[in-house]
Design a protein around this motif. Structure first.
Motif, mmCIF file in Angstrom:
data_model
loop_
_atom_site.group_PDB
_atom_site.id
_atom_site.type_symbol
_atom_site.label_atom_id
_atom_site.label_comp_id
_atom_site.label_asym_id
_atom_site.label_seq_id
_atom_site.Cartn_x
_atom_site.Cartn_y
_atom_site.Cartn_z
ATOM 1 N N LEU A 45 0.846 -1.213 0.000
ATOM 2 C CA LEU A 45 0.000 0.000 0.000
ATOM 3 C C LEU A 45 0.876 1.256 0.000
ATOM 4 O O LEU A 45 0.568 2.233 -0.675
ATOM 5 N N ASN A 46 1.980 1.207 0.760
ATOM 6 C CA ASN A 46 2.873 2.382 0.814
ATOM 7 C C ASN A 46 3.503 2.662 -0.544
ATOM 8 O O ASN A 46 3.705 3.818 -0.918
ATOM 9 N N ILE A 47 3.782 1.591 -1.286
ATOM 10 C CA ILE A 47 4.338 1.796 -2.636
ATOM 11 C C ILE A 47 3.256 2.369 -3.546
ATOM 12 O O ILE A 47 3.509 3.293 -4.330
ATOM 13 N N LEU A 48 2.027 1.880 -3.391
ATOM 14 C CA LEU A 48 0.928 2.411 -4.216
ATOM 15 C C LEU A 48 0.667 3.886 -3.907
ATOM 16 O O LEU A 48 0.309 4.666 -4.778
ATOM 17 N N SER A 49 0.840 4.247 -2.629
ATOM 18 C CA SER A 49 0.594 5.658 -2.264
ATOM 19 C C SER A 49 1.844 6.514 -2.509
ATOM 20 O O SER A 49 1.842 7.708 -2.239
ATOM 21 N N GLN A 50 2.896 5.865 -2.964
ATOM 22 C CA GLN A 50 4.187 6.513 -3.240
ATOM 23 C C GLN A 50 4.825 7.131 -2.000
ATOM 24 O O GLN A 50 5.623 8.043 -2.088
ATOM 25 N N SER A 51 4.441 6.624 -0.815
ATOM 26 C CA SER A 51 5.136 7.069 0.385
ATOM 27 C C SER A 51 6.391 6.219 0.605
ATOM 28 O O SER A 51 7.236 6.546 1.435
ATOM 29 N N GLU A 52 6.510 5.110 -0.112
ATOM 30 C CA GLU A 52 7.740 4.303 -0.145
ATOM 31 C C GLU A 52 8.088 4.108 -1.610
ATOM 32 O O GLU A 52 7.183 3.991 -2.452
ATOM 33 N N SER A 53 9.386 4.021 -1.884
ATOM 34 C CA SER A 53 9.757 3.751 -3.280
ATOM 35 C C SER A 53 10.118 2.283 -3.436
ATOM 36 O O SER A 53 10.505 1.620 -2.475
ATOM 37 N N ALA A 54 9.992 1.798 -4.652
ATOM 38 C CA ALA A 54 10.383 0.414 -4.933
ATOM 39 C C ALA A 54 11.890 0.371 -5.160
ATOM 40 O O ALA A 54 12.495 1.372 -5.542
ATOM 41 N N ASP A 55 12.511 -0.778 -4.881
ATOM 42 C CA ASP A 55 13.952 -0.914 -5.139
ATOM 43 C C ASP A 55 14.207 -1.297 -6.590
ATOM 44 O O ASP A 55 15.228 -0.949 -7.157
ATOM 45 N N SER A 56 13.293 -2.060 -7.150
ATOM 46 C CA SER A 56 13.424 -2.388 -8.571
ATOM 47 C C SER A 56 12.037 -2.603 -9.142
ATOM 48 O O SER A 56 11.057 -2.714 -8.405
ATOM 49 N N GLY A 57 11.967 -2.672 -10.461
ATOM 50 C CA GLY A 57 10.677 -2.773 -11.116
ATOM 51 C C GLY A 57 10.179 -1.377 -11.468
ATOM 52 O O GLY A 57 10.865 -0.383 -11.226
ATOM 53 N N ARG A 58 8.974 -1.333 -12.014
ATOM 54 C CA ARG A 58 8.464 -0.041 -12.499
ATOM 55 C C ARG A 58 7.093 0.275 -11.900
ATOM 56 O O ARG A 58 6.218 -0.593 -11.856
ATOM 57 N N VAL A 59 6.957 1.518 -11.445
ATOM 58 C CA VAL A 59 5.657 1.994 -10.943
ATOM 59 C C VAL A 59 5.200 3.103 -11.886
ATOM 60 O O VAL A 59 5.865 4.125 -12.014
ATOM 61 N N THR A 60 4.081 2.890 -12.571
ATOM 62 C CA THR A 60 3.582 3.906 -13.504
ATOM 63 C C THR A 60 2.297 4.502 -12.945
ATOM 64 O O THR A 60 1.331 3.773 -12.680
ATOM 65 N N VAL A 61 2.312 5.813 -12.736
ATOM 66 C CA VAL A 61 1.178 6.487 -12.100
ATOM 67 C C VAL A 61 0.488 7.399 -13.103
ATOM 68 O O VAL A 61 1.137 8.211 -13.759
ATOM 69 N N HIS A 62 -0.821 7.256 -13.221
ATOM 70 C CA HIS A 62 -1.595 8.123 -14.109
ATOM 71 C C HIS A 62 -1.658 9.517 -13.490
ATOM 72 O O HIS A 62 -1.883 9.645 -12.281
ATOM 73 N N PRO A 63 -1.466 10.579 -14.286
ATOM 74 C CA PRO A 63 -1.449 11.936 -13.695
ATOM 75 C C PRO A 63 -2.735 12.292 -12.953
ATOM 76 O O PRO A 63 -2.715 13.146 -12.071
ATOM 77 N N GLU A 64 -3.843 11.633 -13.295
ATOM 78 C CA GLU A 64 -5.097 11.987 -12.625
ATOM 79 C C GLU A 64 -5.352 11.227 -11.330
ATOM 80 O O GLU A 64 -6.396 11.397 -10.692
#
Ligand code: ATP
Length: 235
Positions: A45-64
């Motif tokens: 959940l913290n990665i989804l909320s971008q309060s934690e970053s991932a160490d590897s892999g890709r997180v793509t967030v829609h601007p909206e």
């Protein structure tokens, strides 16, 4: 698509917590995450909320993407009334008062608008948190074991209230829980995580609309048995 994770991994002090998690969050889908303690559900959940970053892999967030949260604790301001606890989350508009009234009505708290949190039961406080999250109006709602401390009857009641609110807003919801029945009633997808490290061991899709689900239904009972088996082996 609001957010996409591709093969996301995370470790703390060299200890792997999440490994190669791939996940797509879109409206109006409810994803329930089940898994043993320490599987990395909150970290996800913290990665989804971008309060934690991932160490590897890709997180793509829609601007909206616009986030709302409901946590285990109700996080209400003790010095503010129910109405004030809801209104403070966004700038007032000419329709704010009627919107707040409608959400309070939906969660059965219309008569408690001027009460303070200490005058409410635990279930009522969580209903207030639900109303606040939907009033805030995010298109992705993150919920971390929000009904955890409540008895079975209250949890069931809140699940029904959550479904009613979601049917009005049709946002995406990511719902972390230890309760299989909550996941069965809510999820369009139920994702089961293992631990050490947290990997997706199974994603189960449920086609029946939330409104028509009954825990006594044979198809849900079969899925329940499957989840239980997966969870027991995911320890
Ligand atoms: N900030 C942090 N620093 C170091 N380790 C952490 C941190 N956050 C979480 N962890 C570790 O990562 C692992 C996963 O924790 P997380 O809280 O994500 O699990 P969880 O599945 O939500 O657990 P629970 O069901 O008990 O709430 C645990 O071993 C935890 O100790």
């Amino acid at each position: 698509m609001l957010i996409t994770l591709q093969e996301v991994s995370k470790h703390y002090s060299g200890v792997p917590v999440l490994e190669k998690i791939s996940l797509k969050i879109q409206m109006p889908k409810i994803i329930c995450i089940l898994g043993p303690s320490g599987a990395g559900k909150t970290t996800l959940l913290n990665i989804l909320s971008q309060s934690e970053s991932a160490d590897s892999g890709r997180v793509t967030v829609h601007p909206e993407l616009k986030l709302s949260y409901v946590f285990q604790e109700d996080c209400l301001l003790p010095w503010s009334t129910v109405g004030e606890n809801i209104s403070f989350v966004k700038e007032a508009s000419p329709t704010s008062a009627s919107e707040i009234e409608a959400f309070l009505e939906e969660v059965g708290l219309a008569a408690y608008k001027n009460h303070y949190p200490h005058q409410l039961s635990g279930g009522m406080r969580q209903r207030c948190s639900l109303a606040r999250a939907f009033y805030h109006g995010g298109n992705m709602l993150l919920m971390d074991e929000p009904f955890h401390s409540l008895d079975y009857h209250l949890r069931f009641d809140l699940v029904q209230k959550l479904i009613a609110l979601w049917e009005r807003k049709k946002c995406a919801i990511v719902f972390v829980t230890h309760d299989i029945d909550e996941a069965l009633l809510l999820g369009d997808e139920i994702m089961i995580l293992s631990r050490h490290p947290g990997r997706i061991v199974k994603i189960i899709e449920i086609d029946t609309p939330q409104r028509s689900r009954s825990l006594k239904e044979l198809s849900l009972l079969k899925i329940r048995a499957e989840i239980l088996e997966q969870l027991l082996t995911a320890q």
